[in-house]
Scaffold this motif. Structure first.
Motif, PDB file in Angstrom:
ATOM      1  N   GLY A 173      14.212  31.166  -0.708  1.00 39.85           N
ATOM      2  CA  GLY A 173      13.672  32.446  -1.146  1.00 39.85           C
ATOM      3  C   GLY A 173      13.651  32.619  -2.648  1.00 39.85           C
ATOM      4  O   GLY A 173      13.130  33.624  -3.147  1.00 39.85           O
ATOM      5  N   GLN A 174      14.184  31.650  -3.379  1.00 40.25           N
ATOM      6  CA  GLN A 174      14.248  31.762  -4.835  1.00 40.25           C
ATOM      7  C   GLN A 174      12.871  31.510  -5.453  1.00 40.25           C
ATOM      8  O   GLN A 174      12.115  30.652  -5.014  1.00 40.25           O
ATOM      9  N   LEU A 175      12.540  32.269  -6.495  1.00 42.01           N
ATOM     10  CA  LEU A 175      11.291  32.109  -7.238  1.00 42.01           C
ATOM     11  C   LEU A 175      11.570  31.216  -8.443  1.00 42.01           C
ATOM     12  O   LEU A 175      12.430  31.528  -9.266  1.00 42.01           O
ATOM     13  N   VAL A 176      10.878  30.079  -8.527  1.00 36.93           N
ATOM     14  CA  VAL A 176      11.121  29.122  -9.619  1.00 36.93           C
ATOM     15  C   VAL A 176       9.788  28.668 -10.193  1.00 36.93           C
ATOM     16  O   VAL A 176       8.728  28.827  -9.579  1.00 36.93           O
ATOM     17  N   GLU A 177       9.860  28.095 -11.376  1.00 33.97           N
ATOM     18  CA  GLU A 177       8.667  27.510 -11.993  1.00 33.97           C
ATOM     19  C   GLU A 177       8.790  25.997 -11.958  1.00 33.97           C
ATOM     20  O   GLU A 177       9.858  25.443 -12.261  1.00 33.97           O
ATOM     21  N   GLY A 178       7.728  25.333 -11.544  1.00 33.94           N
ATOM     22  CA  GLY A 178       7.755  23.874 -11.460  1.00 33.94           C
ATOM     23  C   GLY A 178       6.557  23.259 -12.158  1.00 33.94           C
ATOM     24  O   GLY A 178       5.535  23.913 -12.378  1.00 33.94           O
ATOM     25  N   THR A 179       6.707  21.983 -12.474  1.00 27.69           N
ATOM     26  CA  THR A 179       5.625  21.227 -13.110  1.00 27.69           C
ATOM     27  C   THR A 179       5.209  20.100 -12.181  1.00 27.69           C
ATOM     28  O   THR A 179       6.058  19.350 -11.680  1.00 27.69           O
ATOM     29  N   ILE A 180       3.920  19.957 -11.964  1.00 27.38           N
ATOM     30  CA  ILE A 180       3.411  18.919 -11.061  1.00 27.38           C
ATOM     31  C   ILE A 180       3.614  17.537 -11.693  1.00 27.38           C
ATOM     32  O   ILE A 180       3.147  17.272 -12.812  1.00 27.38           O
ATOM     33  N   LEU A 181       4.335  16.673 -10.954  1.00 27.80           N
ATOM     34  CA  LEU A 181       4.585  15.302 -11.414  1.00 27.80           C
ATOM     35  C   LEU A 181       3.606  14.308 -10.797  1.00 27.80           C
ATOM     36  O   LEU A 181       3.236  13.304 -11.422  1.00 27.80           O
ATOM     37  N   GLU A 182       3.189  14.627  -9.565  1.00 30.49           N
ATOM     38  CA  GLU A 182       2.354  13.665  -8.836  1.00 30.49           C
ATOM     39  C   GLU A 182       1.593  14.405  -7.737  1.00 30.49           C
ATOM     40  O   GLU A 182       2.125  15.325  -7.110  1.00 30.49           O
ATOM     41  N   VAL A 183       0.345  14.010  -7.505  1.00 31.75           N
ATOM     42  CA  VAL A 183      -0.463  14.566  -6.420  1.00 31.75           C
ATOM     43  C   VAL A 183      -0.965  13.415  -5.560  1.00 31.75           C
ATOM     44  O   VAL A 183      -1.629  12.498  -6.058  1.00 31.75           O
ATOM     45  N   THR A 184      -0.617  13.495  -4.274  1.00 32.36           N
ATOM     46  CA  THR A 184      -1.062  12.475  -3.322  1.00 32.36           C
ATOM     47  C   THR A 184      -1.710  13.165  -2.141  1.00 32.36           C
ATOM     48  O   THR A 184      -1.028  13.822  -1.337  1.00 32.36           O
ATOM     49  N   GLY A 185      -3.022  13.032  -2.026  1.00 28.42           N
ATOM     50  CA  GLY A 185      -3.742  13.672  -0.935  1.00 28.42           C
ATOM     51  C   GLY A 185      -3.580  15.175  -0.985  1.00 28.42           C
ATOM     52  O   GLY A 185      -3.970  15.823  -1.969  1.00 28.42           O
ATOM     53  N   ASP A 186      -3.003  15.746   0.050  1.00 30.20           N
ATOM     54  CA  ASP A 186      -2.835  17.202   0.109  1.00 30.20           C
ATOM     55  C   ASP A 186      -1.397  17.619  -0.187  1.00 30.20           C
ATOM     56  O   ASP A 186      -0.957  18.682   0.219  1.00 30.20           O
ATOM     57  N   THR A 187      -0.667  16.789  -0.900  1.00 35.73           N
ATOM     58  CA  THR A 187       0.729  17.092  -1.230  1.00 35.73           C
ATOM     59  C   THR A 187       0.988  16.835  -2.707  1.00 35.73           C
ATOM     60  O   THR A 187       0.520  15.830  -3.270  1.00 35.73           O
ATOM     61  N   ALA A 188       1.761  17.714  -3.332  1.00 35.86           N
ATOM     62  CA  ALA A 188       2.131  17.560  -4.734  1.00 35.86           C
ATOM     63  C   ALA A 188       3.643  17.551  -4.861  1.00 35.86           C
ATOM     64  O   ALA A 188       4.351  18.248  -4.124  1.00 35.86           O
ATOM     65  N   VAL A 189       4.137  16.720  -5.799  1.00 33.93           N
ATOM     66  CA  VAL A 189       5.563  16.659  -6.109  1.00 33.93           C
ATOM     67  C   VAL A 189       5.785  17.416  -7.414  1.00 33.93           C
ATOM     68  O   VAL A 189       5.099  17.154  -8.404  1.00 33.93           O
ATOM     69  N   LEU A 190       6.731  18.341  -7.397  1.00 33.14           N
ATOM     70  CA  LEU A 190       6.992  19.172  -8.575  1.00 33.14           C
ATOM     71  C   LEU A 190       8.411  18.992  -9.079  1.00 33.14           C
ATOM     72  O   LEU A 190       9.347  18.803  -8.288  1.00 33.14           O
ATOM     73  N   ASP A 191       8.548  19.066 -10.391  1.00 32.84           N
ATOM     74  CA  ASP A 191       9.863  19.130 -11.034  1.00 32.84           C
ATOM     75  C   ASP A 191      10.238  20.601 -11.128  1.00 32.84           C
ATOM     76  O   ASP A 191       9.587  21.373 -11.845  1.00 32.84           O
ATOM     77  N   ILE A 192      11.268  20.997 -10.400  1.00 28.48           N
ATOM     78  CA  ILE A 192      11.680  22.410 -10.389  1.00 28.48           C
ATOM     79  C   ILE A 192      13.047  22.600 -11.061  1.00 28.48           C
ATOM     80  O   ILE A 192      13.719  23.602 -10.845  1.00 28.48           O
ATOM     81  N   GLY A 193      13.455  21.607 -11.850  1.00 28.89           N
ATOM     82  CA  GLY A 193      14.734  21.723 -12.548  1.00 28.89           C
ATOM     83  C   GLY A 193      15.915  21.400 -11.674  1.00 28.89           C
ATOM     84  O   GLY A 193      17.035  21.838 -11.958  1.00 28.89           O
ATOM     85  N   SER A 194      15.677  20.639 -10.586  1.00 23.35           N
ATOM     86  CA  SER A 194      16.736  20.254  -9.669  1.00 23.35           C
ATOM     87  C   SER A 194      16.737  18.739  -9.525  1.00 23.35           C
ATOM     88  O   SER A 194      15.750  18.075  -9.839  1.00 23.35           O
ATOM     89  N   TYR A 195      17.879  18.197  -9.037  1.00 25.13           N
ATOM     90  CA  TYR A 195      17.909  16.760  -8.787  1.00 25.13           C
ATOM     91  C   TYR A 195      17.101  16.396  -7.555  1.00 25.13           C
ATOM     92  O   TYR A 195      16.864  15.223  -7.269  1.00 25.13           O
ATOM     93  N   LEU A 196      16.640  17.426  -6.822  1.00 22.53           N
ATOM     94  CA  LEU A 196      15.794  17.209  -5.652  1.00 22.53           C
ATOM     95  C   LEU A 196      14.335  17.440  -6.028  1.00 22.53           C
ATOM     96  O   LEU A 196      14.016  18.320  -6.838  1.00 22.53           O
ATOM     97  N   ASP A 197      13.448  16.654  -5.452  1.00 21.80           N
ATOM     98  CA  ASP A 197      12.018  16.825  -5.696  1.00 21.80           C
ATOM     99  C   ASP A 197      11.505  18.051  -4.949  1.00 21.80           C
ATOM    100  O   ASP A 197      11.923  18.340  -3.822  1.00 21.80           O
TER     101      ASP A 197
END
Length: 385
Positions: free
Chosen positions: A23-47
Motif C-alpha cells: 500500500g506504500q506510494l513510492v517513486e521508481g525508475t524503469i531499469l528494463e522493459v521486456t514485453g508487457d513487464t517493466a523492472v523498476l528501481d524503487i530504492g529497495s534491494y528487491l526489484d
C-alpha cells in the motif's frame, strides 16, 4: 579481503534503503522493459515489477515508458520468496486522485465532473476514474424534475464529502451556483451606480413588480410604481417574461444586496414640465379605476387625475357607478395641481361632456374598490432564489 569489503558495502547500502510495505506510494525508475513487464528501481534491494495490467485502463502500454522514466507507483505485494515487489501504477494514480480530492474539498475549490447517468435521487458522476454522487436537491438552485437532461454533461461542483471507505465522493452544484451568483452580485453592486442605464431581460413577474436580470445570475427589482409616471394596475400590463428592456438604476442597497430599477426615469418627468394649469378643460379623458371615494382618470399619456365623487354631478351620489364606469371617456376641469405630492384633482361639474357620458342617467352598476390610496404601496420584495 576485497570480497568482504564489497559485501560490507552492500550490507551498508541495503540498510540505508527505506523500508517498504504493502500500500506504500513510492517513486521508481524503469531499469528494463521486456514485453508487457517493466523492472523498476524503487530504492529497495528487491526489484519492482510493473505489469501491463497495472497501467491505466485507457489504452496505456509499456511502449510509452522507456528506460529511465520515473513513475509513481503503489506497492501491491512484497514477494520476498521471489525477491521482487509487485507494483501498480493505476492504484498510485487513484491514490493521487484521492489526495487531490481531499485537497479540493478542504480548500472548497470548484472541480469539473462528468455525469455518467441519472439515478433515483440524483446524478452519478466521475472524476478521473473516481465515482461520485450529486443528490437531486444539490443539482440546481431550484427543483429539477427531469435529471436525465444532465447525462453526459460536464458540471462544475463543490465537494461535500470524500469517503475513502466507500470509494466515492458527494458533490453539490447548487451551492457553487449560489456562491457564483453571490460573487457576481457583489461585483455588480460594487460597480453599478444610481442613474446608470442597463440592458436586461425580464425573468419573473409578481404583483408588486418585475425582476430583471442585468447580469448573469444578477437581477434587480423593477417595482410597479417605477414602470410609469401614471398608475399601473399590474406589471404584466407593461412587461412580459423574456422581454429585453432598458432600465435605469434608481437605488443600490449594499447591505441588503438589492438593486432598484426604473422605466419611468428614462422618460421625461411630466411633473417637472407640467403641461396643464388649474381650470384647464380636458377632453377625451379615460376612467381607469373606480373606488368608493371617486375615480382615477387618465388625463394624458403619463398623468392621472383623481375625480372625487362629489365632483361628478351636482346631485349627491351614493356610488360613482351611478354615473360612470371604467373605460368611459369624459371631459373634466383641473381643480388643483400638487407637484410635491404628485396629485391632480379634477371635476366634471359644469363641464360639457363630449365623450357621450349621460350625467342624468345611472350607469350600469359595477363594484367599487375600497382602497382610496392613489399610490401603489411599495412591497418588500422576497429574497431572490
Amino acid at each position: 579481503m576485497e570480497e568482504m569489503q564489497s559485501f560490507a558495502e552492500m550490507f551498508e547500502e541495503s540498510s540505508r534503503m527505506t523500508p517498504i510495505h504493502n500500500g506504500q506510494l513510492v517513486e521508481g525508475t524503469i531499469l528494463e522493459v521486456t514485453g508487457d513487464t517493466a523492472v523498476l528501481d524503487i530504492g529497495s534491494y528487491l526489484d519492482g515489477i510493473l505489469s501491463q495490467d497495472q497501467l491505466l485502463a485507457d489504452g496505456e502500454t509499456m511502449d510509452q515508458y522507456p528506460v529511465g522514466t520515473k513513475l509513481t507507483v503503489v506497492i501491491k505485494k512484497v514477494d520476498t520468496k521471489n525477491s521482487q515487489v509487485i507494483l501498480s501504477k493505476k492504484d498510485a494514480d487513484r491514490v493521487k486522485v484521492w489526495n487531490e480530492l481531499d485537497t479540493i474539498k478542504e480548500e472548497q475549490t470548484p472541480v469539473t465532473v462528468k455525469v455518467a447517468n441519472a439515478v433515483k435521487g440524483g446524478l452519478r458522476v466521475r472524476y478521473q476514474g473516481i465515482q461520485g454522487f450529486i443528490p437531486a436537491s444539490q443539482v440546481d438552485t431550484k427543483y429539477t424534475e427531469d435529471l436525465t437532461q444532465f447525462a453526459g454533461q460536464e458540471l462544475d461542483v463543490l465537494l461535500l464529502e470524500v469517503n475513502h471507505e466507500r470509494h466515492e465522493f458527494t458533490a453539490t452544484r447548487r451551492d457553487l451556483l449560489r456562491k457564483q451568483k453571490a460573487e457576481a452580485k457583489a461585483q455588480v453592486l460594487g460597480t453599478v451606480q444610481v442613474g446608470d442605464r442597463l440592458e436586461g431581460r425580464v425573468i419573473r413577474i409578481e404583483n408588486y413588480g418585475a425582476f430583471v436580470e442585468i447580469a448573469v445570475g444578477v437581477s434587480g427589482l423593477l417595482h410597479v410604481s417605477d414602470m410609469s409616471w401614471s398608475r399601473i394596475k399590474h406589471p404584466g400590463n407593461v412587461v412580459k417574461v423574456g422581454d429585453q428592456v432598458t432600465v435605469a438604476v434608481n437605488s443600490v442597497d449594499l447591505e441588503k444586496g438589492r438593486i432598484g430599477l426604473s422605466l419611468k426615469d428614462l422618460t421625461e418627468n411630466p411633473w417637472e414640465n407640467m403641461p396643464f394649469e388649474v381650470n384647464d378643460i380636458l377632453d377625451g379623458c379615460t376612467v381607469n379605476r373606480i373606488i368608493t371615494s371617486g375615480a382615477f382618470v387618465q388625463i394624458s399619456e403619463h398623468l392621472e387625475g383623481f375625480l372625487p365623487i362629489s365632483q361628478i354631478v351636482e346631485r349627491r351620489l351614493k356610488t360613482v357607478s351611478e354615473v360612470l364606469k371604467e373605460g368611459d371617456l369624459i371631459s373634466a376641469r383641473i381643480l388643483s395641481i400638487d407637484k410635491e405630492q404628485q396629485r391632480i384633482s379634477i371635476s366634471m361639474k359644469g363641464v360639457e361632456q363630449t365623450g357621450g357620458v349621460d350625467l342624468s342617467a345611472p350607469a350600469e352598476e359595477a363594484p367599487a374598490e375600497e382602497a382610496p390610496a392613489q399610490e401603489v404601496p411599495a412591497e418588500e420584495a422576497p429574497a431572490e432564489e
